[in-house]
Design an enzyme around this catalytic site. Structure first.
Site, PDB file in Angstrom:
ATOM      1  N   LYS A   1       7.555 120.745  16.431  1.00  0.00           N
ATOM      2  CA  LYS A   1       6.151 120.552  16.835  1.00  0.00           C
ATOM      3  C   LYS A   1       6.097 119.443  17.880  1.00  0.00           C
ATOM      4  CE  LYS A   1       1.831 118.687  16.380  1.00  0.00           C
ATOM      5  NZ  LYS A   1       1.350 117.438  16.989  1.00  0.00           N
TER       6      LYS A   1
ATOM      7  N   ASP B   1       0.495 130.881  29.152  1.00  0.00           N
ATOM      8  CA  ASP B   1       0.137 131.389  27.829  1.00  0.00           C
ATOM      9  C   ASP B   1       0.838 130.547  26.754  1.00  0.00           C
ATOM     10  OD1 ASP B   1      -0.021 132.857  25.481  1.00  0.00           O
ATOM     11  OD2 ASP B   1       0.103 134.788  26.496  1.00  0.00           O
TER      12      ASP B   1
ATOM     13  N   HIS C   1      -0.149 104.837  17.808  1.00  0.00           N
ATOM     14  CA  HIS C   1      -1.209 105.812  17.531  1.00  0.00           C
ATOM     15  C   HIS C   1      -2.525 105.122  17.191  1.00  0.00           C
ATOM     16  CE1 HIS C   1      -0.230 109.942  17.654  1.00  0.00           C
ATOM     17  NE2 HIS C   1       0.748 109.912  16.789  1.00  0.00           N
TER      18      HIS C   1
ATOM     19  N   GLU D   1      -4.039 115.179  22.051  1.00  0.00           N
ATOM     20  CA  GLU D   1      -3.373 114.250  21.125  1.00  0.00           C
ATOM     21  C   GLU D   1      -3.008 112.942  21.811  1.00  0.00           C
ATOM     22  OE1 GLU D   1      -0.386 116.008  18.615  1.00  0.00           O
ATOM     23  OE2 GLU D   1       0.582 114.077  18.270  1.00  0.00           O
TER      24      GLU D   1
HETATM   25  C1  MEV Z   1       3.425 114.195  16.322  1.00  0.00           C
HETATM   26  O1  MEV Z   1       2.507 115.005  17.007  1.00  0.00           O
HETATM   27  C2  MEV Z   1       4.832 114.661  16.577  1.00  0.00           C
HETATM   28  C3  MEV Z   1       5.882 114.022  15.680  1.00  0.00           C
HETATM   29  O2  MEV Z   1       5.520 114.223  14.318  1.00  0.00           O
HETATM   30  C4  MEV Z   1       7.196 114.715  15.976  1.00  0.00           C
HETATM   31  C5  MEV Z   1       8.289 114.374  15.028  1.00  0.00           C
HETATM   32  O3  MEV Z   1       8.039 114.020  13.860  1.00  0.00           O
HETATM   33  O4  MEV Z   1       9.466 114.532  15.453  1.00  0.00           O
HETATM   34  C6  MEV Z   1       5.983 112.535  15.908  1.00  0.00           C
END
Ligand code: MEV
Length: 409
Positions: free
Chosen positions: A277, A293, A394, A93
């Site tokens: 995430k 892992d 991004h 990513e």
């Molecule tokens: C992107 O991989 C992760 C984010 O979406 C985390 C978040 O929204 O806190 C930017």
């Protein structure tokens, strides 16, 4: 045109083939319709010119057909418990490494991350069934308690080398899962610097026969638990509120917005999933780089995020008065079952390289580093999301990727 559906005999031939033969069979079956440039990239990037890599993959997994190279980068600027680190991160990513480095550099100006982690205690579980009544459950549990010394002795040969390294048996406990569900026997072991999965599974299996003999029940299954909640890691940082100013927001307002974003993750699970995430963008990238892992680390992190009964943020933010004005505090707490010896991290040359870049930490230290990385990643995400947004950064990388793909086609 769609390739003809391969039949069972094709699958059987694949199973018996060498890696090189398997690659050729699959390329002929599925890659004929691609242009020669793209087909060549597929074969080269999965290991065509690297026979040692192909051999290694064949050693690591069954029916290997090569490797998928995931970029490995370095997030720099981390100051963790007074020591500077370059953090190896394996991720596909864009922006993850830049974001972690950005947060780490800011935080390092103000003392960096302070961390802690528990001793590496992990559980193996043996599930027994076949007890006729709640009273029979209780009798079986009492028998297991009474036999705990002999059960411990049965594990001694398996744990001898762990004991030499300062770990080994910690405790054994039997609990009813509710009548009709059977009994859970939990064996807790200090796994030292190993992630410990193989050892824990061997311990669980070794106790199958003794437990059946002692209780008269039948073992349903015996396996480690990935929950790892005896093995928590924590990290925290402080930043002067005035230094949080960003994208036209004052420091006070930017800090308030970060706290508000975290409060939403604590209230609304659909936001908490994305928030966490982002935490795991950092932790999983470090986990993969170190040959650990990722599924185990992720499963227990997300389970912990729901330990109050609602899925919430793994991180917390608040403001506290400091000696020179208000400070934004950030913290994270999560279970972290890292290993630095044995398993894939003991054999994978790139994992060994990543561990070397970290100064060959012990498992507890790697858990502390992981907690700091997860917190940095989340702080970077919330700082950007609640200020200018994340798309700008991004999109630049996205455009470079598109240009590369267009050239390849
Ligand atoms: C992107 O991989 C992760 C984010 O979406 C985390 C978040 O929204 O806190 C930017």
């Amino acid at each position: 045109m769609e390739p003809a559906t391969p039949d069972a005999s094709f699958a059987k031939k694949l199973r018996k083939a060498s890696v090189a033969e398997r690659r050729e069979m699959l390329a002929n079956q599925y890659l004929e319709s691609f242009g020669s440039g793209e087909r060549q990239d597929m074969l080269e990037f999965s290991g065509a010119n690297n026979p040692r890599l192909l051999d290694f993959c064949d050693l690591m997994v069954e029916q290997s057909i090569g490797a998928i190279p995931v970029p490995l980068g370095i997030a720099s600027g981390f100051l963790i418990d007074g020591r500077h680190y370059h953090i190896p991160m394996a991720t596909e990513e864009p922006s993850v490494i830049a974001a972690a480095s950005f947060a780490a550099s800011r935080i390092s100006h103000y003392g960096g991350f302070k961390t802690r982690a528990d001793a590496p205690l992990m559980d193996a579980q043996i599930f027994l069934e076949g007890f006729a009544s709640p009273a029979a459950d209780s009798i079986a549990i009492a028998m297991i308690d009474a036999a705990s010394d002999s059960l411990r002795d049965a594990l001694s040969p398996l744990l001898a080398s762990m004991v030499q390294r300062g770990g080994g048996f910690h405790s054994i406990q039997a609990d009813s899962l509710g009548h009709g569900m059977g009994i859970k026997v939990t064996v807790r072991i200090n796994v030292c610097d190993a992630m410990g999965a193989n050892l824990l599974n061997s311990c669980a299996e070794t106790l199958r026969a003794p437990l059946e003999r002692i209780t008269g029940g039948k073992v349903l299954m015996a396996i480690l638990s990935n929950q790892a909640e005896a093995r928590m890691a924590e990290a925290r940082f402080s930043l002067p509120v005035d230094d949080c100013a960003r994208a036209g927001f004052s420091g006070v307002e930017a800090a308030r917005r970060i706290i508000a974003a975290c409060a939403i993750a604590n209230t609304d699970p659909s936001r908490a999933v994305t928030h966490n995430k982002g935490v795991m963008n950092g932790i999983s990238a470090l986990t993969l780089a170190c040959g650990n892992d990722t599924r185990a680390i992720e499963a227990c992190a997300h389970a912990w995020a729901a330990h109050t009964g609602q899925y919430r943020s793994l991180t917390s933010y608040w403001i506290e008065a400091g000696p020179e004005g208000d400070e934004l505090k950030g913290s994270i707490e999560l279970p972290a079952s890292f290993g630095t010896v044995g398993g894939a991290c003991g054999i994978h040359p790139v994992a060994r390289m990543s561990l070397a870049l970290l100064g060959n930490p012990r498992a507890q230290q790697l858990s502390r580093i992981a907690a700091a990385v997860g917190l940095a990643q989340n702080f970077a995400a919330l700082s950007a999301l609640t200020a200018e947004g994340i798309q700008q950064g991004h999109m630049k990388l996205h455009e470079r990727r598109l240009a590369w793909r267009n050239k390849a086609l």
